[in-house]
Design an enzyme around this catalytic site. Structure first.
Site, mmCIF file in Angstrom:
data_model
loop_
_atom_site.group_PDB
_atom_site.id
_atom_site.type_symbol
_atom_site.label_atom_id
_atom_site.label_comp_id
_atom_site.label_asym_id
_atom_site.label_seq_id
_atom_site.Cartn_x
_atom_site.Cartn_y
_atom_site.Cartn_z
ATOM 1 C CG HIS A 97 46.785 42.455 41.214
ATOM 2 N ND1 HIS A 97 46.239 41.378 40.561
ATOM 3 C CD2 HIS A 97 46.037 43.534 40.849
ATOM 4 C CE1 HIS A 97 45.205 41.776 39.839
ATOM 5 N NE2 HIS A 97 45.065 43.091 39.990
ATOM 6 N N GLY B 266 46.561 40.051 34.626
ATOM 7 C CA GLY B 266 46.204 38.717 34.119
ATOM 8 C C GLY B 266 46.790 38.457 32.751
#
Length: 244
Positions: free
Chosen positions: A171, A178
């Protein structure tokens, strides 16, 4: 997992007459609109497919939808076109490429575009806690290095699936992970001579399950590998039908 069908379809497609430039552009434009809609919808964007098409093709503003959602659609389109140009040039995947793709995805956030996060984050409902900010550059460098080994030892779809799962686990950005990760996934598929895929909003549960599987006890990339494989077979068969 058996990748014979994908390899056979890929070989068949290579033997068929290539599409002309206008046909390629039309198919890519159609795919880009659908891909933008689905990838943004997974992240909570409320634009419909039709609204996404109006914004990207006609430049129309949807009155009742926030500016942020318009910019997310435009940013994803720009990033997709950038990914196509990089893939066509055979550009290797580097941290610089990752940050450049993210810069386009996050066009509405000047402070955080293409910059690794400097805050800790939590992914709600996830089995995995992303690393502390000071570890992000180290883990991204290792992931890019490991990916070269993965490509040498696994089928390309397995390698891409594992890369995606690890990327999303790190992340690296405060927002847009995403969308950026799914664009990188397609970047690598195209470079491998395969077709880009569209992870559908309707399949988001299977997509989320793939992370639970990878970061759970089994530590397996099989769920995402199967999801990508199914989509790839669909795309290859569709293109073959068009050419036949």
């Amino acid at each position: 997992m058996d990748f014979t069908k994908i390899d056979q379809l890929q070989t068949k497609l290579k033997t068929m007459r290539p599409l002309n430039a206008a046909e390629i552009k039309r198919l890519r434009d159609e795919f880009m609109i659908e891909n933008t809609y689905h990838s943004n919808a997974i992240e909570g964007n409320t634009l419909t497919l039709r609204e996404t098409a109006l914004i990207l093709q006609e430049g129309i503003t949807i009155a009742e939808k926030p500016l942020r959602e318009h910019l997310e659609a435009i940013g994803h389109k720009d990033a997709f076109e950038y990914v196509i140009s990089l893939a066509d040039a055979g550009t290797p995947l580097t941290e610089r490429v990752v940050k450049d793709i993210h810069s386009l995805v996050l066009m509405n956030d000047a402070a955080n575009r293409g910059v690794y996060r400097n805050l800790p984050v939590t992914i709600l409902g996830a089995l995995h806690e992303p690393p502390q900010p000071y570890l992000v550059p180290v883990q991204m460098e290792r992931l890019i290095s490991d990916y070269k080994d993965m490509k040498a030892s696994k089928h390309i779809i397995e390698a891409i699936a594992e890369f995606h799962l690890r990327f999303e686990g790190i992340h690296p950005f405060i927002d847009g992970n995403g969308r950026t990760g799914r664009l990188i996934l397609n970047f690598e598929l195209i470079k491998a001579g395969l077709l880009p895929i569209n992870i559908k909003f309707a399949d988001r549960r299977k997509y989320y399950d793939s992370f639970d599987s990878y970061y759970g006890e089994s530590h397996s990339a099989e769920v995402l590998t199967q999801l990508i494989s199914g989509y790839e077979i669909e795309e290859l068969e569709k293109h073959i039908r068009i050419l036949e």
